[in-house]
Design a protein around this motif. Sequence first.
Motif, PDB file in Angstrom:
ATOM      1  N   MET A 241      30.042 -62.561  52.923  1.00 27.91           N
ATOM      2  CA  MET A 241      30.757 -61.767  51.801  1.00 27.91           C
ATOM      3  C   MET A 241      31.199 -62.628  50.955  1.00 27.91           C
ATOM      4  O   MET A 241      31.550 -62.645  49.736  1.00 27.91           O
ATOM      5  CB  MET A 241      31.545 -60.701  52.400  1.00 27.91           C
ATOM      6  N   PHE A 242      32.426 -63.452  51.858  1.00 27.09           N
ATOM      7  CA  PHE A 242      33.267 -64.432  50.947  1.00 27.09           C
ATOM      8  C   PHE A 242      32.558 -65.603  50.109  1.00 27.09           C
ATOM      9  O   PHE A 242      32.424 -65.641  49.016  1.00 27.09           O
ATOM     10  CB  PHE A 242      34.197 -65.004  51.856  1.00 27.09           C
ATOM     11  N   ASP A 243      31.585 -65.928  50.926  1.00 30.90           N
ATOM     12  CA  ASP A 243      30.792 -67.093  50.279  1.00 30.90           C
ATOM     13  C   ASP A 243      29.884 -66.420  48.836  1.00 30.90           C
ATOM     14  O   ASP A 243      29.670 -67.271  47.925  1.00 30.90           O
ATOM     15  CB  ASP A 243      29.528 -67.617  50.947  1.00 30.90           C
ATOM     16  N   ASN A 244      29.222 -65.020  49.165  1.00 30.55           N
ATOM     17  CA  ASN A 244      28.610 -64.490  48.098  1.00 30.55           C
ATOM     18  C   ASN A 244      29.582 -64.381  46.795  1.00 30.55           C
ATOM     19  O   ASN A 244      29.302 -64.708  45.620  1.00 30.55           O
ATOM     20  CB  ASN A 244      28.218 -63.139  48.331  1.00 30.55           C
ATOM     21  N   LEU A 245      30.854 -63.820  47.102  1.00 32.24           N
ATOM     22  CA  LEU A 245      31.769 -63.736  45.950  1.00 32.24           C
ATOM     23  C   LEU A 245      32.006 -64.922  45.317  1.00 32.24           C
ATOM     24  O   LEU A 245      32.306 -65.027  44.243  1.00 32.24           O
ATOM     25  CB  LEU A 245      32.924 -62.975  46.592  1.00 32.24           C
ATOM     26  N   LEU A 246      32.253 -66.121  46.015  1.00 30.08           N
ATOM     27  CA  LEU A 246      32.685 -67.357  45.654  1.00 30.08           C
ATOM     28  C   LEU A 246      31.591 -68.137  44.806  1.00 30.08           C
ATOM     29  O   LEU A 246      31.937 -68.509  43.762  1.00 30.08           O
ATOM     30  CB  LEU A 246      32.952 -68.400  46.905  1.00 30.08           C
ATOM     31  N   ASN A 247      30.136 -67.838  45.213  1.00 25.60           N
ATOM     32  CA  ASN A 247      29.178 -68.427  44.413  1.00 25.60           C
ATOM     33  C   ASN A 247      29.163 -67.338  43.108  1.00 25.60           C
ATOM     34  O   ASN A 247      28.752 -68.057  42.047  1.00 25.60           O
ATOM     35  CB  ASN A 247      27.979 -68.010  45.394  1.00 25.60           C
ATOM     36  N   LEU A 248      29.497 -66.185  43.104  1.00 18.05           N
ATOM     37  CA  LEU A 248      29.471 -65.276  41.815  1.00 18.05           C
ATOM     38  C   LEU A 248      30.416 -65.600  40.674  1.00 18.05           C
ATOM     39  O   LEU A 248      30.041 -66.005  39.782  1.00 18.05           O
ATOM     40  CB  LEU A 248      29.748 -63.853  42.400  1.00 18.05           C
ATOM     41  N   VAL A 249      31.723 -66.172  41.391  1.00 18.67           N
ATOM     42  CA  VAL A 249      32.792 -66.722  40.408  1.00 18.67           C
ATOM     43  C   VAL A 249      32.473 -68.005  39.922  1.00 18.67           C
ATOM     44  O   VAL A 249      32.454 -68.417  38.769  1.00 18.67           O
ATOM     45  CB  VAL A 249      34.100 -66.538  41.244  1.00 18.67           C
ATOM     46  N   ASP A 250      31.743 -68.816  40.890  1.00 16.16           N
ATOM     47  CA  ASP A 250      31.507 -70.037  40.575  1.00 16.16           C
ATOM     48  C   ASP A 250      30.368 -70.235  39.334  1.00 16.16           C
ATOM     49  O   ASP A 250      30.430 -70.981  38.579  1.00 16.16           O
ATOM     50  CB  ASP A 250      30.811 -70.784  41.831  1.00 16.16           C
ATOM     51  N   GLN A 251      29.400 -69.553  39.734  1.00 13.37           N
ATOM     52  CA  GLN A 251      28.096 -69.190  38.718  1.00 13.37           C
ATOM     53  C   GLN A 251      28.476 -68.790  37.190  1.00 13.37           C
ATOM     54  O   GLN A 251      28.104 -69.313  36.238  1.00 13.37           O
ATOM     55  CB  GLN A 251      27.167 -68.624  39.451  1.00 13.37           C
ATOM     56  N   MET A 252      29.321 -67.731  37.322  1.00 10.64           N
ATOM     57  CA  MET A 252      29.644 -66.912  35.977  1.00 10.64           C
ATOM     58  C   MET A 252      31.010 -67.628  35.589  1.00 10.64           C
ATOM     59  O   MET A 252      31.403 -67.324  34.195  1.00 10.64           O
ATOM     60  CB  MET A 252      29.836 -65.700  36.394  1.00 10.64           C
ATOM     61  N   GLY A 253      31.765 -68.373  36.324  1.00 12.93           N
ATOM     62  CA  GLY A 253      32.885 -69.097  35.600  1.00 12.93           C
ATOM     63  C   GLY A 253      33.978 -68.030  35.128  1.00 12.93           C
ATOM     64  O   GLY A 253      34.393 -67.068  35.830  1.00 12.93           O
ATOM     65  N   TYR A 254      34.606 -68.564  34.185  1.00 14.29           N
ATOM     66  CA  TYR A 254      35.836 -67.536  33.611  1.00 14.29           C
ATOM     67  C   TYR A 254      35.250 -66.393  33.150  1.00 14.29           C
ATOM     68  O   TYR A 254      36.103 -65.389  33.312  1.00 14.29           O
ATOM     69  CB  TYR A 254      36.467 -68.316  32.386  1.00 14.29           C
ATOM     70  N   TRP A 255      33.927 -66.170  32.730  1.00 15.26           N
ATOM     71  CA  TRP A 255      33.510 -64.964  32.333  1.00 15.26           C
ATOM     72  C   TRP A 255      33.269 -63.982  33.592  1.00 15.26           C
ATOM     73  O   TRP A 255      33.875 -62.660  33.581  1.00 15.26           O
ATOM     74  CB  TRP A 255      32.210 -64.769  31.624  1.00 15.26           C
ATOM     75  N   GLY A 256      32.963 -64.505  34.728  1.00 14.37           N
ATOM     76  CA  GLY A 256      32.934 -63.745  35.844  1.00 14.37           C
ATOM     77  C   GLY A 256      34.357 -63.394  36.166  1.00 14.37           C
ATOM     78  O   GLY A 256      34.370 -62.252  36.599  1.00 14.37           O
ATOM     79  N   LEU A 257      35.471 -64.239  36.189  1.00 17.51           N
ATOM     80  CA  LEU A 257      36.788 -63.687  36.640  1.00 17.51           C
ATOM     81  C   LEU A 257      37.240 -62.495  35.597  1.00 17.51           C
ATOM     82  O   LEU A 257      37.821 -61.625  36.093  1.00 17.51           O
ATOM     83  CB  LEU A 257      37.715 -64.794  36.507  1.00 17.51           C
ATOM     84  N   LEU A 258      36.807 -62.636  34.566  1.00 15.42           N
ATOM     85  CA  LEU A 258      37.363 -61.793  33.358  1.00 15.42           C
ATOM     86  C   LEU A 258      36.815 -60.570  33.633  1.00 15.42           C
ATOM     87  O   LEU A 258      37.484 -59.311  33.674  1.00 15.42           O
ATOM     88  CB  LEU A 258      37.088 -62.126  31.810  1.00 15.42           C
ATOM     89  N   ILE A 259      35.328 -60.502  33.815  1.00 16.52           N
ATOM     90  CA  ILE A 259      34.551 -59.314  33.891  1.00 16.52           C
ATOM     91  C   ILE A 259      34.950 -58.515  35.276  1.00 16.52           C
ATOM     92  O   ILE A 259      35.251 -57.419  35.299  1.00 16.52           O
ATOM     93  CB  ILE A 259      33.091 -59.513  34.253  1.00 16.52           C
ATOM     94  N   LEU A 260      35.143 -59.249  36.331  1.00 18.09           N
ATOM     95  CA  LEU A 260      35.607 -58.597  37.929  1.00 18.09           C
ATOM     96  C   LEU A 260      37.075 -58.044  37.654  1.00 18.09           C
ATOM     97  O   LEU A 260      37.399 -57.033  38.249  1.00 18.09           O
ATOM     98  CB  LEU A 260      35.671 -59.905  38.766  1.00 18.09           C
ATOM     99  N   MET A 261      38.060 -58.729  37.111  1.00 24.30           N
ATOM    100  CA  MET A 261      39.466 -58.183  36.666  1.00 24.30           C
ATOM    101  C   MET A 261      39.246 -57.004  36.096  1.00 24.30           C
ATOM    102  O   MET A 261      40.283 -56.106  36.085  1.00 24.30           O
ATOM    103  CB  MET A 261      40.325 -59.163  36.156  1.00 24.30           C
ATOM    104  N   PHE A 262      38.580 -57.000  34.915  1.00 31.20           N
ATOM    105  CA  PHE A 262      38.622 -55.849  34.126  1.00 31.20           C
ATOM    106  C   PHE A 262      37.882 -54.532  34.986  1.00 31.20           C
ATOM    107  O   PHE A 262      38.564 -53.626  34.956  1.00 31.20           O
ATOM    108  CB  PHE A 262      37.566 -56.093  32.808  1.00 31.20           C
ATOM    109  N   LEU A 263      36.776 -54.820  35.686  1.00 27.76           N
ATOM    110  CA  LEU A 263      36.400 -53.549  36.502  1.00 27.76           C
ATOM    111  C   LEU A 263      37.303 -53.363  37.645  1.00 27.76           C
ATOM    112  O   LEU A 263      37.084 -52.060  38.062  1.00 27.76           O
ATOM    113  CB  LEU A 263      34.938 -54.420  37.206  1.00 27.76           C
TER     114      LEU A 263
END
Length: 202
Positions: free
Chosen positions: A1-23
């Motif tokens: 799970m940790f690696d999956n989330l890490l890869n998600l943020v790594d691939q999506m970059g700052y947009w990933g952080l923005l979207i995840l924090m919004f959700l």
Amino acid sequence: MFDNLLNLVDQMGYWGLLILMFLENVFPPIPSELIMPLGGFLAAQGKMDPVLVVLVGTAGSVLGGLPWYYIGRVLGHDRVIALSERFGFIMTMDPPDVEMAFGWFARHGRKAVLLGRLIPAIRTLISVPAGMARMGMPTFLLLTTIGSLVWTSVLTAAGYLLESQYEKVETWVDPVSKIVVYGCIAIYLGRMGWRLVRGARK
């Protein structure tokens, strides 16, 4: 799970952080306690800028608070309570949750919006009574931004500092992250099921 989330943020970059924090603020499937430290990990590895991680995470958190603010402002206390009574299992808030946030706001006023961003049980809901009280948008944005900035900074710093101990902490971070995420999903589904059963009985 940790690696999956890490890869998600790594691939999506700052947009990933923005979207995840919004959700996380609109509908919290993954708590910020997991999202922001991942940005800190990546920043420590040189893949992201730590300052941008904090700023983007803060922006996502602030944007996520706006829908709840406008719900409280447009509908008012009684209609929000009625809405949470009818659709609370979808909104992830029941009337007691709304009353708790409203009571916190009534006791602490503006400080509730600032300090509420640092408290997991209050962080999302505190925007609703702020809207109900028709707090001015500039004031709401200022207090929400300051509170969110402190919260995201602490979480990002934790992830940044832990990066050097990654191999040591991975063995317990991964199962803990699974428990947190699956626990949030289980609670949400449990509340939805309970509300449906209770509605059927009525």
